[in-house]
Write an enzyme that holds these catalytic residues in place. Structure first.
Site, mmCIF file in Angstrom:
data_model
loop_
_atom_site.group_PDB
_atom_site.id
_atom_site.type_symbol
_atom_site.label_atom_id
_atom_site.label_comp_id
_atom_site.label_asym_id
_atom_site.label_seq_id
_atom_site.Cartn_x
_atom_site.Cartn_y
_atom_site.Cartn_z
ATOM 1 N N ASP A 65 0.827 -1.207 0.000
ATOM 2 C CA ASP A 65 0.000 0.000 0.000
ATOM 3 C C ASP A 65 0.860 1.255 0.000
ATOM 4 O O ASP A 65 0.494 2.266 -0.612
ATOM 5 C CB ASP A 65 -0.918 0.004 1.225
ATOM 6 C CG ASP A 65 -1.886 1.167 1.221
ATOM 7 O OD1 ASP A 65 -2.719 1.238 0.298
ATOM 8 O OD2 ASP A 65 -1.802 2.025 2.117
ATOM 9 N N ASP A 68 2.566 1.436 -3.720
ATOM 10 C CA ASP A 68 1.751 1.785 -4.897
ATOM 11 C C ASP A 68 1.603 3.297 -5.053
ATOM 12 O O ASP A 68 1.710 3.840 -6.161
ATOM 13 C CB ASP A 68 0.394 1.074 -4.895
ATOM 14 C CG ASP A 68 -0.497 1.454 -3.720
ATOM 15 O OD1 ASP A 68 -0.120 2.327 -2.921
ATOM 16 O OD2 ASP A 68 -1.592 0.852 -3.599
ATOM 17 N N ASP A 86 -7.394 2.158 -4.893
ATOM 18 C CA ASP A 86 -6.589 2.010 -3.689
ATOM 19 C C ASP A 86 -7.431 2.127 -2.421
ATOM 20 O O ASP A 86 -7.364 1.265 -1.536
ATOM 21 C CB ASP A 86 -5.485 3.072 -3.682
ATOM 22 C CG ASP A 86 -4.591 2.967 -2.463
ATOM 23 O OD1 ASP A 86 -4.018 1.884 -2.238
ATOM 24 O OD2 ASP A 86 -4.471 3.946 -1.718
ATOM 25 N N ASP A 90 -8.485 -0.802 0.248
ATOM 26 C CA ASP A 90 -8.019 -0.592 1.621
ATOM 27 C C ASP A 90 -9.145 -0.818 2.619
ATOM 28 O O ASP A 90 -8.973 -1.509 3.631
ATOM 29 C CB ASP A 90 -7.474 0.833 1.793
ATOM 30 C CG ASP A 90 -6.009 0.944 1.427
ATOM 31 O OD1 ASP A 90 -5.366 -0.094 1.158
ATOM 32 O OD2 ASP A 90 -5.489 2.074 1.407
#
Length: 223
Positions: A65, A68, A86, A90
């Site tokens: 995470d 990216d 994203d 998450d």
């Protein structure tokens, strides 16, 4: 609460890895998806009480995470689509971890886990709903200018949530206690975000209305 302090410390560590990944032609969105899939492996590991295996999956998910976003910025791949992917994955990951502990011991963990998931819904919705309105009014992002959308602060943010997940895996017998205490902290976050978000947007709307009235009065006087 801690994200704004942790992020600047982590970024320099990730830079060399990001350069390598970019050289291999890997994209930020690919990292996002792979990191999510690795993180979801924690659910069956938790269900079968493989605590440290789950901890490894959680840690790898968080590393991906961080990578990216840095890769997207380094390669000029930042986009609303990537930011959407994203944050959506998450939040799915965040919800999956308490679910894994509920599966591991429903009798002991179900109520506390459900309470935590309910407050996660509140922190997530207050966060994302404000981001939509902030985009509409083009509100500046003073602390996270590099993000694809506005990050509304709170007592419980990503750093605190990951610390919680680590504690869950190290002391799984105390899941119910930790989950309940964190749910209380999330509740505080919900109320502060709703209060702060509402009044921030109200000021934006009042300023716009005031400007319209000023322009209208000026046009009338000119006539």
């Amino acid at each position: 609460m801690l994200d704004k302090y942790i992020t600047p410390v982590i970024k320099p560590v990730l830079c060399p890895v990001v350069k390598k990944l970019h050289g291999y032609g890997i994209t930020a969105d690919q990292l996002t998806v792979v990191g999510f899939l690795i993180g979801m492996l924690a659910v069956p590991l938790l269900a079968f009480e493989h605590w440290y295996g789950a901890l490894a999956a959680i840690a790898l998910n968080r590393i991906f995470d961080g990578l990216d976003g840095e890769l997207a910025r380094y390669a000029n791949q930042c986009s609303s689509a990537g930011g959407y992917l994203d944050i959506t994955l998450d939040f799915l990951f965040y919800a999956a971890i308490p679910f894994g502990f509920i599966l591991a011991d429903p009798a002991q963990n179900a109520i506390a886990g459900a309470l935590l998931l309910a407050t996660f819904m509140g922190t997530g919705s207050s966060f994302l709903a404000f981001a939509i309105a902030a985009e509409k009014f083009d509100i500046e992002k003073p602390q996270f200018k590099y993000k694809s959308f506005y990050y509304l602060n709170g007592l419980t943010e990503g750093t605190e949530t990951i610390a919680l997940f680590i504690a869950f895996c190290i002391w799984p017998q105390h899941f119910a206690l930790f989950a309940t205490l964190f749910a209380i902290a999330c509740t505080i976050t919900i109320f502060t975000r709703i209060h702060g978000g509402y009044h921030t947007l109200k000021r934006q709307e009042d300023n716009i209305q005031s400007n319209i009235e000023t322009e209208t009065n000026g046009a009338t006087d000119d006539a």
